[in-house]
Design a protein around this motif. Structure first.
Motif, mmCIF file in Angstrom:
data_model
loop_
_atom_site.group_PDB
_atom_site.id
_atom_site.type_symbol
_atom_site.label_atom_id
_atom_site.label_comp_id
_atom_site.label_asym_id
_atom_site.label_seq_id
_atom_site.Cartn_x
_atom_site.Cartn_y
_atom_site.Cartn_z
ATOM 1 N N ALA A 79 0.845 -1.204 0.000
ATOM 2 C CA ALA A 79 0.000 0.000 0.000
ATOM 3 C C ALA A 79 0.877 1.249 0.000
ATOM 4 C CB ALA A 79 -0.936 -0.014 1.203
ATOM 5 N N THR A 80 1.785 1.288 -0.942
ATOM 6 C CA THR A 80 2.754 2.386 -1.048
ATOM 7 C C THR A 80 2.068 3.752 -1.087
ATOM 8 O OG1 THR A 80 4.203 0.910 -2.284
ATOM 9 C CG2 THR A 80 4.669 3.268 -2.422
ATOM 10 N N TRP A 81 0.934 3.838 -1.788
ATOM 11 C CA TRP A 81 0.268 5.129 -1.980
ATOM 12 C C TRP A 81 -0.522 5.561 -0.743
ATOM 13 C CZ3 TRP A 81 0.289 1.082 -5.475
ATOM 14 C CH2 TRP A 81 1.134 1.268 -6.576
ATOM 15 N N LEU A 82 -0.576 4.703 0.270
ATOM 16 C CA LEU A 82 -1.192 5.061 1.555
ATOM 17 C C LEU A 82 -0.144 5.235 2.643
ATOM 18 C CD1 LEU A 82 -4.250 2.612 1.542
ATOM 19 C CD2 LEU A 82 -4.241 5.060 0.978
ATOM 20 N N GLY A 83 1.130 5.218 2.250
ATOM 21 C CA GLY A 83 2.194 5.412 3.221
ATOM 22 C C GLY A 83 2.651 4.134 3.900
ATOM 23 N N VAL A 84 2.221 2.967 3.384
ATOM 24 C CA VAL A 84 2.596 1.672 3.973
ATOM 25 C C VAL A 84 3.160 0.806 2.847
ATOM 26 C CG1 VAL A 84 1.806 -0.368 5.232
ATOM 27 C CG2 VAL A 84 0.728 1.860 5.663
ATOM 28 N N ASN A 85 4.476 0.653 2.789
ATOM 29 C CA ASN A 85 5.060 -0.094 1.666
ATOM 30 C C ASN A 85 4.555 -1.530 1.615
ATOM 31 O OD1 ASN A 85 6.513 1.921 0.408
ATOM 32 N ND2 ASN A 85 8.347 1.586 1.629
ATOM 33 N N GLU A 86 4.680 -2.261 2.718
ATOM 34 C CA GLU A 86 4.114 -3.608 2.762
ATOM 35 C C GLU A 86 3.264 -3.764 4.004
ATOM 36 O OE1 GLU A 86 5.015 -8.346 2.122
ATOM 37 O OE2 GLU A 86 6.711 -6.951 2.182
ATOM 38 N N ASP A 87 2.016 -4.152 3.797
ATOM 39 C CA ASP A 87 1.094 -4.417 4.899
ATOM 40 C C ASP A 87 1.252 -5.899 5.262
ATOM 41 O OD1 ASP A 87 -0.975 -4.437 6.702
ATOM 42 O OD2 ASP A 87 -2.319 -3.270 5.432
ATOM 43 N N PRO A 88 1.697 -6.208 6.487
ATOM 44 C CA PRO A 88 2.058 -7.601 6.813
ATOM 45 C C PRO A 88 0.934 -8.611 6.622
ATOM 46 C CG PRO A 88 2.928 -6.110 8.472
ATOM 47 C CD PRO A 88 2.034 -5.286 7.588
ATOM 48 N N VAL A 89 -0.278 -8.284 7.096
ATOM 49 C CA VAL A 89 -1.449 -9.150 6.892
ATOM 50 C C VAL A 89 -2.662 -8.234 6.772
ATOM 51 C CG1 VAL A 89 -2.690 -11.210 7.625
ATOM 52 C CG2 VAL A 89 -0.374 -10.806 8.497
ATOM 53 N N CYS A 90 -3.217 -8.133 5.577
ATOM 54 C CA CYS A 90 -4.255 -7.136 5.300
ATOM 55 C C CYS A 90 -5.626 -7.792 5.155
ATOM 56 C CB CYS A 90 -3.909 -6.371 4.024
ATOM 57 S SG CYS A 90 -5.133 -5.130 3.576
ATOM 58 N N GLY A 91 -6.577 -7.386 5.990
ATOM 59 C CA GLY A 91 -7.918 -7.945 5.929
ATOM 60 C C GLY A 91 -8.677 -7.533 4.681
ATOM 61 N N SER A 92 -8.664 -6.233 4.356
ATOM 62 C CA SER A 92 -9.447 -5.768 3.204
ATOM 63 C C SER A 92 -8.947 -6.381 1.896
ATOM 64 C CB SER A 92 -9.424 -4.236 3.120
ATOM 65 O OG SER A 92 -8.111 -3.750 2.903
ATOM 66 N N TRP A 93 -7.663 -6.667 1.825
ATOM 67 C CA TRP A 93 -7.118 -7.346 0.648
ATOM 68 C C TRP A 93 -7.806 -8.693 0.428
ATOM 69 C CZ3 TRP A 93 -5.157 -8.117 -3.805
ATOM 70 C CH2 TRP A 93 -4.369 -9.212 -4.135
ATOM 71 N N HIS A 94 -8.202 -9.331 1.512
ATOM 72 C CA HIS A 94 -8.825 -10.649 1.381
ATOM 73 C C HIS A 94 -10.292 -10.566 0.955
ATOM 74 C CE1 HIS A 94 -5.061 -11.800 3.239
ATOM 75 N NE2 HIS A 94 -5.278 -12.975 2.693
ATOM 76 N N SER A 95 -10.851 -9.347 0.938
ATOM 77 C CA SER A 95 -12.163 -9.174 0.306
ATOM 78 C C SER A 95 -12.030 -9.199 -1.208
ATOM 79 C CB SER A 95 -12.806 -7.854 0.767
ATOM 80 O OG SER A 95 -12.157 -6.729 0.188
ATOM 81 N N VAL A 96 -10.802 -9.118 -1.702
ATOM 82 C CA VAL A 96 -10.501 -9.280 -3.126
ATOM 83 C C VAL A 96 -10.048 -10.720 -3.399
ATOM 84 C CG1 VAL A 96 -9.089 -8.426 -5.059
ATOM 85 C CG2 VAL A 96 -9.822 -6.852 -3.247
ATOM 86 N N MET A 97 -9.184 -11.222 -2.529
ATOM 87 C CA MET A 97 -8.670 -12.592 -2.686
ATOM 88 C C MET A 97 -9.794 -13.622 -2.690
ATOM 89 S SD MET A 97 -5.233 -13.228 -2.770
ATOM 90 C CE MET A 97 -4.824 -14.596 -1.669
ATOM 91 N N GLY A 98 -10.761 -13.469 -1.775
ATOM 92 C CA GLY A 98 -11.839 -14.449 -1.672
ATOM 93 C C GLY A 98 -12.601 -14.637 -2.973
ATOM 94 N N PRO A 99 -13.217 -13.580 -3.518
ATOM 95 C CA PRO A 99 -13.966 -13.761 -4.765
ATOM 96 C C PRO A 99 -13.085 -14.137 -5.956
ATOM 97 C CG PRO A 99 -13.976 -11.448 -4.069
ATOM 98 C CD PRO A 99 -13.424 -12.239 -2.927
#
Length: 293
Positions: free
Chosen positions: A224-244
């Motif tokens: 999430a470089t554009w939010l000031g976080v180069n690597e998010d260690p474990v991201c919940g919202s990302w898994h709302s994409v991974m799941g579907p």
């Protein structure tokens, strides 16, 4: 003014793993600038600010206002910090026998319930679509992110609702290669201003497709470089994409995913329907204290 603060590791049942978030229960109103300064001071990927709604006390309320801040800005949705906040309420602030709570957020109403040692979040689904003729900037960002693996990209997908890119690597790529991948974060930030893309994840097929003993349905890392976080260690919202996405690939609705950052974490995802996903994991309190402002 002195504010109570908790640091909670989400998607881990042990301290010092998973994804840390700071949780700040508010007893007084704070302006946005002060909340951002606190998040910047704490310098975790997310800091949350919560207070009970309906004039309820912490031990009586089941509805809360929730806001998420990175060190750089406020964000509309964050999974691991929601999990961390729910853990703090269930474990430290609220009624220990409570089974479900509700958050009012910029991303809508989010519900979290207890299921044994797991916390289950009801989140909006963000199904990505394959980008057949992606904008030139997408390809440049993907190349900067995947670095030495850029010639082994199998598919690029995009979800405009979340503004996330999903990059699937070829099945020949190993989990160790994904772990060793070194994105060029400065180039990613230089190439794009965050107007189309605010974060991106890179995913890899799971053990069943590799002919090895099963542990996970898929692996990933998230940036999430554009939010000031180069690597998010474990991201919940990302898994709302991974799941579907993986539901469309594997024809299943229940998944165990591994986000293989340096800290790492396991995320359980259930695709409930076209609109919602359940994202589940444990959490552990690491620190409690106060911040003076």
């Amino acid at each position: 003014m002195q504010l109570q603060i908790f640091t909670v590791d989400a998607f881990s049942d042990r301290p010092l793993e998973g994804n840390p978030a700071a949780v700040v229960p508010l007893t007084h109103d704070l302006d946005d600038e002060t909340m951002l300064k606190i998040a910047n001071e704490l310098n975790l990927s997310e800091t949350t600010f919560i207070h009970p709604l309906d004039d309820g006390h912490w031990t009586e309320s089941s509805r809360f206002s929730l806001r998420w801040f990175t060190p750089a800005c406020e964000v509309p949705l964050c999974g691991h910090a929601t999990l961390a906040t729910a853990h703090a309420i269930f474990d430290r602030l609220g009624e220990k026998h409570q089974e479900e709570i509700e958050f009012e957020t910029l991303g809508g109403i989010l519900k979290v319930k207890r299921d044994g040692k797991m916390l289950v979040m009801d989140f909006p689904s963000n199904p990505p679509k394959v980008v057949d003729s992606e904008p030139d900037i997408f390809r440049k960002i993907v190349d900067a992110c995947t670095a030495d693996l850029k010639t082994r990209v199998k598919e690029i997908c995009y979800t405009p609702k979340a503004k996330y890119i999903l990059v699937r690597l070829d099945d020949s790529v190993t989990v160790d290669e994904l772990k060793r991948m070194t994105p060029n974060f400065s180039e990613m930030a230089r190439l794009h201003d965050g107007s189309l893309v605010i974060a991106m994840g890179v995913t890899l097929s799971g053990d069943a497709q590799r002919g090895v003993p099963f542990r996970y349905h898929a692996y990933s890392r998230f940036f999430a470089t554009w939010l000031g976080v180069n690597e998010d260690p474990v991201c919940g919202s990302w898994h709302s994409v991974m799941g579907p996405y993986w539901a469309s690939q594997l024809g299943s609705k229940e998944f165990l995913f591994r986000q293989c950052s340096a800290r790492g974490g396991d995320v359980r995802v259930s695709v409930l329907d076209k609109e919602r996903v359940a994202i589940a994991g444990p959490a552990a309190t690491v620190m409690t204290g106060y911040i003076n402002i």
